[in-house]
Design an enzyme around this catalytic site. Structure first.
Site, PDB file in Angstrom:
ATOM      1  N   ASP A 467       0.826  -1.204   0.000  1.00 16.45           N
ATOM      2  CA  ASP A 467       0.000   0.000   0.000  1.00 16.45           C
ATOM      3  C   ASP A 467       0.864   1.259   0.000  1.00 16.45           C
ATOM      4  O   ASP A 467       2.076   1.218   0.271  1.00 16.45           O
ATOM      5  CB  ASP A 467      -0.895  -0.023   1.256  1.00 16.45           C
ATOM      6  CG  ASP A 467      -2.239   0.647   1.023  1.00 16.45           C
ATOM      7  OD1 ASP A 467      -2.338   1.481   0.111  1.00 16.45           O
ATOM      8  OD2 ASP A 467      -3.173   0.341   1.778  1.00 16.45           O
ATOM      9  N   ASP A 537     -10.964   1.919  -3.180  1.00 16.38           N
ATOM     10  CA  ASP A 537     -11.552   1.611  -1.874  1.00 16.38           C
ATOM     11  C   ASP A 537     -13.075   1.603  -1.970  1.00 16.38           C
ATOM     12  O   ASP A 537     -13.753   1.171  -1.052  1.00 16.38           O
ATOM     13  CB  ASP A 537     -11.120   2.651  -0.828  1.00 16.38           C
ATOM     14  CG  ASP A 537      -9.728   2.353  -0.274  1.00 16.38           C
ATOM     15  OD1 ASP A 537      -9.269   1.203  -0.419  1.00 16.38           O
ATOM     16  OD2 ASP A 537      -9.100   3.264   0.298  1.00 16.38           O
TER      17      ASP A 537
END
Ligand code: GLA
Length: 718
Positions: A467, A537
């Protein structure tokens, strides 16, 4: 194929031709990029006298020849071309690059330290040189015949005895004749809204698509389509530009006074100025150019094939995964983790991914990044013992990391405050409570390599989610001299790629998935190391259909991280059926991001069926041809997956809402064998021609965000 005819260079792919020519004064002229015509196209290059468009000295008596109006292959600043230009050196006077020879080769072309197009390809290098500055620019062209692609980058060398600053060094320039019908397709967005397709007319103007965030970003994507207003999915001409880079970029487009259009693509000069030391080459990242005269669909299929064949690393592991993030966020202990694993194992999931929160003092996003030591108190024992327990349930284990970052509240930052990007005498900009590590510093890269080698080598880890959760600011590195601080943005990327390269080659059996607050770094550069990237997301079916639609213009579905998540959706509060969520996620890598234990028995049973179904159709998603049948603006996002032999077809998507008293919708399929017969699950038989000309009738549904999932099998030929 590469051919040189006197002073004309011809690069030919199956359906496209790219041509350039050395002009009288050694200026390299762009001649043609378009359909394959079987002949040199320089007869088209007519010029006329434009007022206020002057000549280079040698051409002063012919006012029709001006660098301001000619199509140029690699235009530079300061020689009387007033359009946007590809290269500039520091100082007031220009960079005058003239032709100095060429070379033809064949083989694997690696761009040092950067992701690149792999494989054995024909290469042409054209040398351009500025005799005053003693700067050489080698324009490199690779030809991917099958995928109708030309891959370009530039290598700069300074042969003077002193350093020179390159203020601008685009990877390519492309001059095209355009019209008032020309349009641009780009992919802007934001966090939770990545790559939402936008199509706009092109006026006499300069249009910029860029990022200076240190990532390719949620806000723009390093990809662009130039096409005609009339170009559709199936017909018309389209050009694609795809940058193989994950940092700050700039794609600039200028339609000039002559209605010609110039496109530049490269590292963003607003945040990068490179000092060219004598005889130390500077290599720009690659840009891939695509041409299609069969519409946008073919352009996308060419890009998908190129990415699958020549960008992605080898990977045979395609698990259905469960990710813990939305199930527990930071709030978990061993018991909670194992409860999710129990459910996942019962429901035939392959891989269990423990997301953020497992290390250091990481109980919120304000602490712990940098301290990659498992929090054994929270995990109820060692990481190894947790993994063993999860493996014993029949699940592989994966883990979340964010290597490039550090929290102020971390042991790493307390020990090495100079390892973060912080400008002297300033307080650093903070985002999500974190700072960015200085990956220009080799010591930091070495440290991270050791740290993650220990982590990944210590237990049975099969997957890593890499990430990156903030944009760069404070572009200052404590290891670079003052005069090289403007290199931080690009050097940071070189550090990221170095680290990615080291870890992915050390652990070839680990599947790495990229992520940056969802899809904030979804680009061909990252895909060189991580064969899949978490798309967004936002997993809301409605929003995701638009995000995956935009993403599909260049990136194949096998790269799109897509999961079924909880309802009401955590980002939008909207509720959609499990089937609808699954249909959307099955158009990508497929997995779950919810507490499976909270589902009722019926849904749990359905998940088992869905997993089996996904395994059946997975080859189509991984390798099939991808065709967009309907766009979000039609209230229906529909995709056709076709296996390479056209034997199996899957038509899947989402119908946003049904209206009262409307006829069921019909949808025409594409690229089928017209004479073959196709059978659906209900036993109905259609000819390919019927499906392409008449289409399928979509079952009448009621409600919103209704899933569509139609499978067809090719039968006996007539
Ligand atoms: C990012 C990712 C999420 C999750 C969190 C963890 O936002 O996109 O999927 O991993 O970080 O902090």
């Amino acid at each position: 194929m590469i051919t040189v005819l006197d002073n004309l260079f011809l690069l030919e792919t199956e359906n496209s031709s790219y041509q350039m020519k050395v002009g009288a004064q050694g200026l390299l002229m762009h001649v043609w990029y378009g359909a394959r015509t079987g002949q040199p196209m320089d007869y088209l290059n007519q010029t006329i006298d434009f007022g206020f468009s002057g000549q280079v000295y040698e051409d002063q008596f012919d006012r029709t020849i001006s660098p301001d109006t000619m199509m140029l292959e690699y235009p530079c600043e300061g020689i009387g071309d007033y359009r946007i230009t590809a290269a500039k050196v520091e100082g007031a006077y220009g960079l005058d690059l003239r032709y100095a020879g060429y070379e033809i080769g064949q083989g694997e072309y690696e761009v040092t330290g950067l992701p690149h197009v792999r494989g054995n390809l024909e290469q042409l290098t054209i040398h351009l040189k500025d005799e005053v500055h003693q700067i050489q620019a080698d324009l490199v062209y690779l030809v991917d015949v099958q995928n109708d692609a030309i891959i370009r980058n530039v290598v700069f060398t300074n042969t003077l005895s002193k350093p020179v600053k390159l203020e601008r060094s685009f990877s390519m320039a492309l001059d095209l004749p355009t019209s008032d019908q020309t349009e641009l397709i780009s992919f802007p967005g934001s966090h939770n809204k990545e790559r939402l397709l936008t199509r706009q007319p092109l006026n006499q103007n300069i249009v910029t698509f860029s990022s200076k965030r240190g990532t390719s970003s949620h806000q723009q994507n390093p990809a662009l389509v130039i096409c005609d207003k009339a170009t559709t999915e199936e017909t018309g001409e389209a050009y694609g530009v795809l940058f193989v880079y994950s940092g700050s970029f700039k794609i600039e487009v200028e339609k000039d006074q002559t209605t010609q259009t110039r496109i530049l693509c490269g590292v963003n000069p607003e945040v990068t100025c490179w000092t060219l030391d004598p005889n130390v080459p500077f290599e720009t990242p690659q840009t891939i150019l695509f041409y299609s005269d069969q519409g946008l669909g073919q352009l996308s299929r060419n890009s998908h094939n190129l990415i699958r064949q020549r960008i992605l690393p080898k990977n045979d592991y395609h698990p259905i995964l469960i990710n813990t993030w939305e199930a527990v966020y930071f709030d978990f202990d061993r018991q909670k983790l194992l409860a999710i694993a129990d459910e996942a194992a019962k429901l035939d999931v392959d891989l269990y991914v423990m997301d953020d929160g497992w290390f250091g003092a990481r109980n919120s996003d304000l602490a712990g990044l940098g301290d990659w030591t498992p929090n054994e108190e929270k995990l109820g024992g060692t990481l190894g013992s947790l993994i063993e327990e999860i493996n014993a349930k029949g699940l592989d284990f994966g883990i979340w990391i964010e290597p490039e970052m550090v929290n102020k509240n971390s042991d790493l930052f307390r020990a090495h405050p100079d390892w973060a990007l912080i400008a002297p005498n300033r307080k650093p900009a903070i985002s999500r409570g974190q700072m960015v590590l200085d990956l220009c510093n080799p010591e930091v890269v070495d440290y991270l390599e050791t740290c993650f080698t220990n982590l990944l080598g210590s237990s049975n880890i099969r997957y890593v989610k890499w990430d990156m959760n903030r944009s760069l600011a404070d572009l200052y590195s404590s290891v670079l001299p003052e005069e090289r601080q403007e290199e931080v943005s690009h050097r940071y990327m070189l550090g990221v790629y170095d680290l990615l390269g080291r870890l992915t080659s050390k652990f070839p059996n680990i599947l790495f998935e990229g992520c940056s607050g969802g899809g904030g770094r979804f680009d061909a550069g990252m895909l060189f190391y991580t064969p899949q990237i978490w798309c967004s997301d936002d997993t809301d079916v409605h929003e995701r259909s638009k995000i995956q639609y935009g993403t599909s213009f260049f990136y194949p579905p096998c790269t799109m991280g897509a999961h079924v998540s909880e309802v009401p959706n955590h980002q939008t509060g909207r509720t959609a059926s499990l089937d609808a969520r699954a249909v959307m996620a099955m158009a990508g890598t497929y997995g779950y991001e919810l507490d499976l234990g909270k589902l009722n028995e019926q849904d749990q049973e359905e998940i088992r069926t869905l997993n089996a179904k996904f395994r059946e159709i997975q080859p189509l998603v991984l390798e099939g041809d991808y065709t967009r049948l309907s766009a979000p603006e039609n209230g229906l996002v529909l995709t056709q997956f076709t296996d390479p032999n056209q034997d199996r077809i899957l038509v899947s998507g989402i119908l946003y809402e049904t209206r009262p008293t409307t006829m069921p919708r019909r949808i025409r399929l594409q690229n089928l064998d017209p004479n073959a017969r196709y059978q659906n699950k209900e036993g109905q038989i259609f000819t390919g021609q019927a499906l392409m000309k008449g289409g399928l009738v979509l079952e009448k549904t009621t409600g919103t965000d209704c899933p569509i999932f139609i499978e067809l099998q090719k039968g006996v030929e007539e």
